[in-house]
Design a protein around this motif. Structure first.
Motif, PDB file in Angstrom:
ATOM      1  N   VAL A 134       0.801  -1.220   0.000  1.00 52.44           N
ATOM      2  CA  VAL A 134       0.000   0.000   0.000  1.00 52.44           C
ATOM      3  C   VAL A 134       0.843   1.283   0.000  1.00 52.44           C
ATOM      4  CG1 VAL A 134      -2.044   1.131   0.985  1.00 52.44           C
ATOM      5  CG2 VAL A 134      -1.719  -1.310   1.298  1.00 52.44           C
ATOM      6  N   PRO A 135       1.617   1.512  -1.072  1.00 53.34           N
ATOM      7  CA  PRO A 135       2.370   2.770  -1.167  1.00 53.34           C
ATOM      8  C   PRO A 135       1.397   3.930  -1.370  1.00 53.34           C
ATOM      9  CG  PRO A 135       2.555   1.503  -3.208  1.00 53.34           C
ATOM     10  CD  PRO A 135       1.852   0.620  -2.225  1.00 53.34           C
ATOM     11  N   ASN A 136       1.316   4.843  -0.390  1.00 51.44           N
ATOM     12  CA  ASN A 136       0.267   5.861  -0.448  1.00 51.44           C
ATOM     13  C   ASN A 136       0.756   7.271  -0.697  1.00 51.44           C
ATOM     14  OD1 ASN A 136       1.099   6.811   2.171  1.00 51.44           O
ATOM     15  ND2 ASN A 136      -0.091   5.146   3.084  1.00 51.44           N
ATOM     16  N   SER A 137       2.069   7.518  -0.519  1.00 50.98           N
ATOM     17  CA  SER A 137       2.558   8.881  -0.757  1.00 50.98           C
ATOM     18  C   SER A 137       4.060   8.849  -1.001  1.00 50.98           C
ATOM     19  CB  SER A 137       2.201   9.789   0.428  1.00 50.98           C
ATOM     20  OG  SER A 137       2.452   9.123   1.659  1.00 50.98           O
ATOM     21  N   MET A 138       4.530   9.851  -1.761  1.00 49.92           N
ATOM     22  CA  MET A 138       5.949   9.857  -2.159  1.00 49.92           C
ATOM     23  C   MET A 138       6.482  11.274  -2.138  1.00 49.92           C
ATOM     24  SD  MET A 138       5.794   7.425  -5.547  1.00 49.92           S
ATOM     25  CE  MET A 138       4.504   8.339  -6.341  1.00 49.92           C
ATOM     26  N   VAL A 139       7.773  11.396  -1.869  1.00 50.30           N
ATOM     27  CA  VAL A 139       8.457  12.679  -2.086  1.00 50.30           C
ATOM     28  C   VAL A 139       9.844  12.392  -2.658  1.00 50.30           C
ATOM     29  CG1 VAL A 139       7.265  13.957  -0.246  1.00 50.30           C
ATOM     30  CG2 VAL A 139       9.417  12.787   0.264  1.00 50.30           C
ATOM     31  N   VAL A 140      10.352  13.354  -3.430  1.00 53.73           N
ATOM     32  CA  VAL A 140      11.703  13.244  -3.960  1.00 53.73           C
ATOM     33  C   VAL A 140      12.602  14.153  -3.139  1.00 53.73           C
ATOM     34  CG1 VAL A 140      13.197  13.684  -5.945  1.00 53.73           C
ATOM     35  CG2 VAL A 140      10.918  12.698  -6.284  1.00 53.73           C
ATOM     36  N   SER A 141      13.716  13.588  -2.678  1.00 56.62           N
ATOM     37  CA  SER A 141      14.690  14.362  -1.922  1.00 56.62           C
ATOM     38  C   SER A 141      16.054  14.109  -2.561  1.00 56.62           C
ATOM     39  CB  SER A 141      14.690  13.900  -0.461  1.00 56.62           C
ATOM     40  OG  SER A 141      15.744  14.529   0.238  1.00 56.62           O
ATOM     41  N   GLY A 142      16.607  15.135  -3.163  1.00 58.37           N
ATOM     42  CA  GLY A 142      17.866  14.954  -3.873  1.00 58.37           C
ATOM     43  C   GLY A 142      17.677  13.937  -4.979  1.00 58.37           C
ATOM     44  N   ASN A 143      18.447  12.907  -4.950  1.00 59.58           N
ATOM     45  CA  ASN A 143      18.345  11.861  -5.971  1.00 59.58           C
ATOM     46  C   ASN A 143      17.608  10.633  -5.439  1.00 59.58           C
ATOM     47  OD1 ASN A 143      18.891  11.192  -8.636  1.00 59.58           O
ATOM     48  ND2 ASN A 143      20.651   9.940  -8.038  1.00 59.58           N
ATOM     49  N   SER A 144      16.861  10.847  -4.346  1.00 65.32           N
ATOM     50  CA  SER A 144      16.154   9.717  -3.727  1.00 65.32           C
ATOM     51  C   SER A 144      14.651   9.921  -3.766  1.00 65.32           C
ATOM     52  CB  SER A 144      16.565   9.560  -2.261  1.00 65.32           C
ATOM     53  OG  SER A 144      17.928   9.251  -2.171  1.00 65.32           O
ATOM     54  N   LEU A 145      13.969   8.807  -3.923  1.00 63.62           N
ATOM     55  CA  LEU A 145      12.507   8.824  -3.822  1.00 63.62           C
ATOM     56  C   LEU A 145      12.129   8.115  -2.526  1.00 63.62           C
ATOM     57  CD1 LEU A 145       9.729   9.334  -5.297  1.00 63.62           C
ATOM     58  CD2 LEU A 145       9.928   6.977  -6.124  1.00 63.62           C
ATOM     59  N   PHE A 146      11.440   8.852  -1.649  1.00 62.11           N
ATOM     60  CA  PHE A 146      10.904   8.223  -0.439  1.00 62.11           C
ATOM     61  C   PHE A 146       9.468   7.802  -0.704  1.00 62.11           C
ATOM     62  CE2 PHE A 146      14.365  10.653   1.439  1.00 62.11           C
ATOM     63  CZ  PHE A 146      14.856   9.781   2.413  1.00 62.11           C
ATOM     64  N   VAL A 147       9.197   6.531  -0.472  1.00 61.36           N
ATOM     65  CA  VAL A 147       7.840   6.013  -0.661  1.00 61.36           C
ATOM     66  C   VAL A 147       7.315   5.565   0.691  1.00 61.36           C
ATOM     67  CG1 VAL A 147       6.398   4.334  -1.866  1.00 61.36           C
ATOM     68  CG2 VAL A 147       8.499   5.179  -2.952  1.00 61.36           C
ATOM     69  N   LEU A 148       6.208   6.183   1.121  1.00 66.11           N
ATOM     70  CA  LEU A 148       5.604   5.755   2.377  1.00 66.11           C
ATOM     71  C   LEU A 148       4.543   4.704   2.076  1.00 66.11           C
ATOM     72  CD1 LEU A 148       5.552   6.209   5.464  1.00 66.11           C
ATOM     73  CD2 LEU A 148       3.665   7.813   5.075  1.00 66.11           C
ATOM     74  N   CYS A 149       4.712   3.526   2.672  1.00 67.25           N
ATOM     75  CA  CYS A 149       3.777   2.420   2.440  1.00 67.25           C
ATOM     76  C   CYS A 149       2.978   2.199   3.722  1.00 67.25           C
ATOM     77  CB  CYS A 149       4.536   1.151   2.083  1.00 67.25           C
ATOM     78  SG  CYS A 149       5.624   1.391   0.658  1.00 67.25           S
ATOM     79  N   GLY A 150       1.665   2.179   3.588  1.00 71.64           N
ATOM     80  CA  GLY A 150       0.807   2.039   4.779  1.00 71.64           C
ATOM     81  C   GLY A 150       0.805   0.639   5.349  1.00 71.64           C
ATOM     82  N   GLY A 151       1.138  -0.355   4.521  1.00 72.92           N
ATOM     83  CA  GLY A 151       0.991  -1.744   4.957  1.00 72.92           C
ATOM     84  C   GLY A 151      -0.466  -2.164   4.827  1.00 72.92           C
ATOM     85  N   ASN A 152      -0.681  -3.489   4.774  1.00 75.96           N
ATOM     86  CA  ASN A 152      -2.059  -3.973   4.669  1.00 75.96           C
ATOM     87  C   ASN A 152      -2.791  -3.724   5.978  1.00 75.96           C
ATOM     88  OD1 ASN A 152      -1.503  -4.901   2.139  1.00 75.96           O
ATOM     89  ND2 ASN A 152      -1.268  -7.053   2.758  1.00 75.96           N
ATOM     90  N   PRO A 153      -3.993  -3.167   5.897  1.00 81.84           N
ATOM     91  CA  PRO A 153      -4.733  -2.945   7.133  1.00 81.84           C
ATOM     92  C   PRO A 153      -5.195  -4.253   7.766  1.00 81.84           C
ATOM     93  CG  PRO A 153      -6.033  -2.277   5.211  1.00 81.84           C
ATOM     94  CD  PRO A 153      -4.676  -2.656   4.714  1.00 81.84           C
ATOM     95  N   ASN A 154      -5.548  -4.146   9.005  1.00 81.32           N
ATOM     96  CA  ASN A 154      -5.952  -5.296   9.812  1.00 81.32           C
ATOM     97  C   ASN A 154      -7.108  -6.077   9.198  1.00 81.32           C
ATOM     98  OD1 ASN A 154      -8.148  -6.061  12.030  1.00 81.32           O
ATOM     99  ND2 ASN A 154      -6.105  -6.569  12.789  1.00 81.32           N
ATOM    100  N   TYR A 155      -8.082  -5.356   8.631  1.00 79.28           N
ATOM    101  CA  TYR A 155      -9.286  -6.054   8.159  1.00 79.28           C
ATOM    102  C   TYR A 155      -9.032  -6.991   6.982  1.00 79.28           C
ATOM    103  CZ  TYR A 155      -9.638  -2.435   4.490  1.00 79.28           C
ATOM    104  OH  TYR A 155      -9.405  -1.618   3.432  1.00 79.28           O
ATOM    105  N   THR A 156      -7.864  -6.878   6.341  1.00 79.94           N
ATOM    106  CA  THR A 156      -7.590  -7.767   5.217  1.00 79.94           C
ATOM    107  C   THR A 156      -7.326  -9.191   5.684  1.00 79.94           C
ATOM    108  OG1 THR A 156      -5.233  -7.296   5.328  1.00 79.94           O
ATOM    109  CG2 THR A 156      -6.535  -5.914   3.863  1.00 79.94           C
ATOM    110  N   GLY A 157      -7.083  -9.347   6.983  1.00 75.63           N
ATOM    111  CA  GLY A 157      -6.729 -10.668   7.486  1.00 75.63           C
ATOM    112  C   GLY A 157      -5.270 -11.005   7.234  1.00 75.63           C
ATOM    113  N   ASN A 158      -4.575 -10.101   6.571  1.00 72.30           N
ATOM    114  CA  ASN A 158      -3.156 -10.299   6.277  1.00 72.30           C
ATOM    115  C   ASN A 158      -2.447  -8.978   6.556  1.00 72.30           C
ATOM    116  OD1 ASN A 158      -0.683 -11.131   5.212  1.00 72.30           O
ATOM    117  ND2 ASN A 158      -1.250 -10.481   3.128  1.00 72.30           N
ATOM    118  N   GLU A 159      -2.531  -8.562   7.816  1.00 77.32           N
ATOM    119  CA  GLU A 159      -2.003  -7.255   8.187  1.00 77.32           C
ATOM    120  C   GLU A 159      -0.488  -7.232   8.047  1.00 77.32           C
ATOM    121  OE1 GLU A 159      -3.151  -6.027  12.093  1.00 77.32           O
ATOM    122  OE2 GLU A 159      -2.586  -3.945  11.738  1.00 77.32           O
TER     123      GLU A 159
END
Lengths: 610, 348
Positions: free
Chosen positions: B207-232
């Protein structure tokens, strides 16, 4: 009495101002028997209105339309014929119970009835019982309940009725039913059908309603057999709805919905002296299929089976004291793509009492306690009294505690369902005055409802919505109903009916009016009869309603008028022809934001009675 | 009660069909530059979204500016907005269209109504090209695509089929990085688009939900699977070296922690988690960082020492934009917005 005068004057003004809806006084033949007799016997101190056939026929497209023009109930209709949910005395759709022959038929999944899936022509009687009915009818009878009753009688009858209607937007409807009764047997079989392209113009918007086609089919079978000191009755109905959901001013509709309901009820009634015992067995089936894209075969489905077994015993002593005790067991087994498979068992014990003191006063006390299911179900009670002060004036009062249990969606929805939910509870009181002065009848009711632990879906972290017992509301208001009949000479007569309601329904935390609860609603009709000819003019005024919880946005109020004529063919009293014009002034209106309702439209009809 | 009756009577007599909408007098400034634009999704069930303007000096607030200027609504669910030159591209999700307006006057310029299906986000790359992520039918995981727009004539020139649930995008060095958050489900990919073709994908956390570029790097924030999926699964912050397209670092949150809304100001990263806003140093990441502000926000953007955060409240009433001073972490402004404020943009 000064207050009375104001009310009467007010009633008249309403008739002349918006020339309004029809609520019939109680009109029932004595020998007709109800499958749900407790509606009469244990609701003496409650407001109970019945809609007769001629009134229903004026607005027979759906139960939504019938009640919109003939009661104080507000309907949120997502475009004509689409999902329709009521607000009764400012409560929500889940707090309005729909009762079919004494059985609560609100959906196991949503806790409400979509009033556009119910055919108003399938019942002998439609009754509106205002106020708390939790003791008699269980969960959801908070604002009030709508009763769909099939009656029976053992008087020789052989009638067949047929009706054909054709209207704008390629709307075709037909109904046929036959009733055969003899000394020992009663049989009623009927079918009823409506389909519409529903492609009305959005007045002044240069747009059309698209993707709003609907079809409804209903079949019924009602049977009764007289037994020695008793009767065996069987009620059965099947309903199928197939609808595309129309878009809004801003969206194109693409989803569709198909639902099936089948209901069966077997009752055996036996009298033993002063005692009367009734054993009931019912099976309800509901199934829905939601198609996110009506062109594709993908759908979400839910299916529920409800089995109810009940035994009740009633004693009627010295024509004064009526006491009824009932044990009712309910088993629900539901399965849905979004809720998994779940069951619920409930055992309810109900005691109802009505006592008449003297000729003019009666009171009732009712209790219900439920066991087995997972909630902490409160003890429900209601008390009511009616006092006939004079031939012209009666007073009634009632108070009750009611509840709504969480639905299967509330409990088990994936994702967000909350199995820790508790029932919503509410307390209410109502006081009513009934006036009957010659041909003028009026009813003035004031009510107060306080509800707590209301279940509300709120966003939680992780963007999942979850229902919790959070909100508190307070509703109060006044309802006025009047009717008047006048004969002008031998051949002419006039009929007036009107009702008005003021409803304040407040979220106590926000201190704002609840959304989609109009402060003011009025409706009424005036009918003129001359020999075989009759004509009516019907109006509806709906006040402004808020559409956001902070009351920052609202829908405009609107006035809608309908006109109808009918003529009984003189050579054959069994054929009636007529026509109706709805929304005569081609007014633009919405009762759900961005969902325009139909433009001016026409209907012709032909009824046969054989 | 008498008063009540009288009141209702007079209402009956005098109410006629009044006009529509908010009923608030709306101030129309000559231009909407030097300010903050907020996209408001709008009410559920058929309503129209809107755009709110707040000037940088906080003296001017204007609601519903597209409708005020053009006399027509944007459409159902205003999901997001992007810019190219003087134009704002407003993505209207449920109405399947992109409304184009001059970003400073908000006068309507054009619209794109064909070639998009359930559009989500817009970015511009190399001046003439625009990219729009599209879910297609959200119940069909095989029809998702990125529409490539020719911004000279505002038409869809080609479409690139991609994995399901494409959402936010970041343009960098003539490439576009597409986060596959997963629509109504969950996905774990970044698609790399170059020109009109899919160059490849990078597997990140769930679940990559937001990104920013810093210098030559891309930071990707991933939320992870939520609890209700049964595969948190745990949330994670994934750092991608954009010169190689390889993951250089992965920082994991706790299993039940599902962060959202990554934004950046200078070398500081900010994100939201469990009703708090956290701050991280992008040059030396240690999770979870320090929590600086309490509150559940629907959108977050940091810029020039300020944090802009929207509150969607109950999603059925007007939301608000709050502005925090990041040197003190104190709220300095609070403005009313439209319903469900989901996007924060700077119009300088």
């Amino acid at each position: 009495m000064k207050r009375l005068n104001i009310h009467i004057v007010f009633g008249f003004l309403l008739c002349s101002v918006s020339a309004n809806a029809q609520l019939d006084s109680i009109q029932q033949l004595p020998e007709v028997m109800l499958t749900d007799a407790k509606l009469i016997h244990y609701s003496k101190g409650f407001k109970l209105e019945k809609l007769n056939d001629s009134i229903v026929e004026r607005n027979a497209t759906s139960l939504t339309e019938t009640l919109r023009y003939n009661s104080s109930i507000y309907f949120k209709e997502n475009g004509f014929g689409m999902v329709s949910s009521p607000s009764f005395r400012g409560t929500n759709a889940q707090q309005t119970a729909v009762i079919w022959n004494g059985i609560n038929i609100n959906s196991v999944f949503t806790g409400q009835t979509d009033f556009n899936t119910i055919s108003p022509l399938s019942y002998n009687e439609i009754a509106i019982r205002s106020g708390g009915g939790g003791v008699q009818y269980g969960s959801g009878a908070v604002g009030g309940s709508i009763h769909l009753n099939n009656t029976y009688s053992f008087h020789k009858t052989d009638t067949t009725e047929m009706g054909l209607r054709y209207g704008s937007f390629t709307t075709i409807a037909a109904n046929a039913s036959t009733t055969q009764a003899s000394k020992n047997n009663y049989l009623n079989v009927g079918v009823d059908f409506i389909s519409s392209e529903n492609d009305y113009d959005f007045v002044g918007k240069n747009k059309k309603n698209t993707h709003g086609e609907f079809l409804r089919f209903n079949a019924k079978l009602n049977q009764a057999r007289k037994l020695k000191d008793g009767a065996l009755t069987w009620n059965s109905e099947y309903t199928y709805n197939d609808r595309n959901f129309s878009g809004s001013l801003n969206t194109m509709g693409k989803d569709g919905y198909k639902d099936v309901a089948a209901r069966n009820l077997l009752q055996l009634k036996q009298e033993f002296g002063a005692f009367s015992t009734k054993a009931s067995f019912a099976h309800l089936f509901e199934q829905y299929r939601y198609y996110p894209n009506s062109e594709k075969p993908l759908f979400d489905e839910g299916r529920a089976n409800t089995v109810i077994g009940a035994l009740q015993s009633e004693v009627f002593l010295r024509k004064k004291l009526r006491l009824n005790a009932k044990i009712e067991y309910t088993l629900i087994d539901a399965e849905g793509d979004n809720v998994g498979e779940n069951t619920r068992e409930t055992l309810a014990a109900v005691v109802l009492l009505n006592h008449k003191i003297g000729k003019d006063f009666s009171y009732g006390l009712n209790f219900r306690k439920e066991f087995l299911n997972d909630f902490d179900n409160p003890l429900l009670f209601s008390a009511d009294a009616k006092w006939k002060v004079s031939e012209k004036y009666s007073l009634r009062i009632n108070g009750s505690k009611n509840y709504r249990i969480p639905t299967f969606n509330d409990l088990f929805w994936y994702a967000g369902g909350n199995t820790y939910l508790q029932p919503e509870t509410s307390y209410q009181v109502e006081m009513g005055q009934e006036f009957s002065i010659g041909k003028l009848k009026a009813d003035v009711a004031v009510f107060y409802i306080s509800s707590e632990d209301l279940i509300k879906w709120i966003p939680t972290t992780g963007s999942v919505w979850k229902p919790i017992n959070i909100s508190e509301t307070q509703n109060y208001g006044i309802e006025i109903t009047t009717s008047y009949f006048v004969k002008l000479g031998k051949l002419h007569s006039l009929d007036f009916n009107a009702n008005y309601s003021y409803t304040k329904a407040e979220d106590l935390e926000k201190e704002k009016q609840l959304i989609y609860v109009p402060f003011h609603k009025a409706s009424g009709a005036a009918q003129y009869n001359f020999k075989n000819f009759s004509a009516y003019f019907q109006g509806l005024f709906n006040g402004e309603t808020y559409t956001t919880t902070d009351n920052s946005e609202s829908l405009d109020g609107f006035n809608i008028y309908n006109l109808g004529v009918s003529y009984v063919l003189p050579k054959s009293q069994n054929i009636i022809i007529g026509g109706r014009v709805k929304n005569v002034f081609n007014t633009y209106y919405e009762n759900v934001a961005f969902r325009p309702m139909p433009s001016r439209n026409f209907q012709i009809f032909l009824n046969f009675n054989i | 009660m008498k008063k009540l009756l009288l009141l209702s009577l007079s209402t009956l007599f005098f109410i006629s069909c009044s006009s529509d909408d908010d009923g608030q007098p709306e101030y129309v400034p000559a231009a909407f530059e030097n300010g903050i634009l907020i996209t408001n999704e709008g009410p559920f069930s058929g309503g129209s979204g809107s755009v709110t303007y707040v000037s940088n000096d906080y003296t001017t607030v204007a609601q519903n500016i597209y409708k005020t200027v053009n006399g027509k609504s944007l459409g159902n669910i205003v999901q997001s907005m992007g810019f190219q030159g003087d134009n704002a591209y407003i993505v209207v999700n449920n109405s399947n269209k992109i409304m184009i307006a001059n970003r400073y006057t908000f006068e309507s310029v054009d619209s794109i109504t064909s070639g998009v299906n359930n559009p989500r986000y817009f970015v511009e790359s190399d001046g003439n090209k625009g990219y729009v992520t599209n879910w297609g039918d959200p119940n069909d995981n095989t029809d998702d695509f990125v529409a490539v727009l020719d911004l000279r004539n505002n038409t869809v020139s080609t479409t690139i089929p991609v994995a399901f649930g494409p959402e936010k995008m970041v343009p960098y060095n003539n490439k576009v990085y597409v986060a596959h958050q997963g629509a109504y489900g969950q996905n774990n990919l970044i698609s790399v688009i170059s020109g009109s073709g899919l160059e490849g994908t990078i597997t990140v956390g769930d679940v990559p939900n937001s990104m920013v570029v810093s210098g030559n790097s891309l930071f990707v924030l991933c939320g992870g699977n939520p609890n209700y999926t049964g595969n948190e699964t745990a949330g994670s912050l994934v750092k991608i070296d954009l010169s190689t397209g390889q993951i250089s670092d992965t920082y994991n949150f706790g299993t039940t922690e599902h962060p959202t809304n990554l934004t950046m100001d200078g070398t500081n990263l900010f994100y939201a988690l469990d009703g708090k806003v956290f701050k991280l140093n992008s040059t030396s990441v240690t999770l979870p960082g320090s929590d600086i502000i309490d509150g559940s926000f629907y959108a977050l953007r940091a810029k020039d020492g300020l944090l802009y955060a929207t509150d969607a409240k109950d999603f059925a009433s007007k939301g608000s934009l709050k502005i925090f001073d990041l040197s003190t972490n104190v709220e300095i402004q609070d403005f009313q917005t439209g319903i469900i404020p989901g996007g924060i943009y700077f119009n300088d």
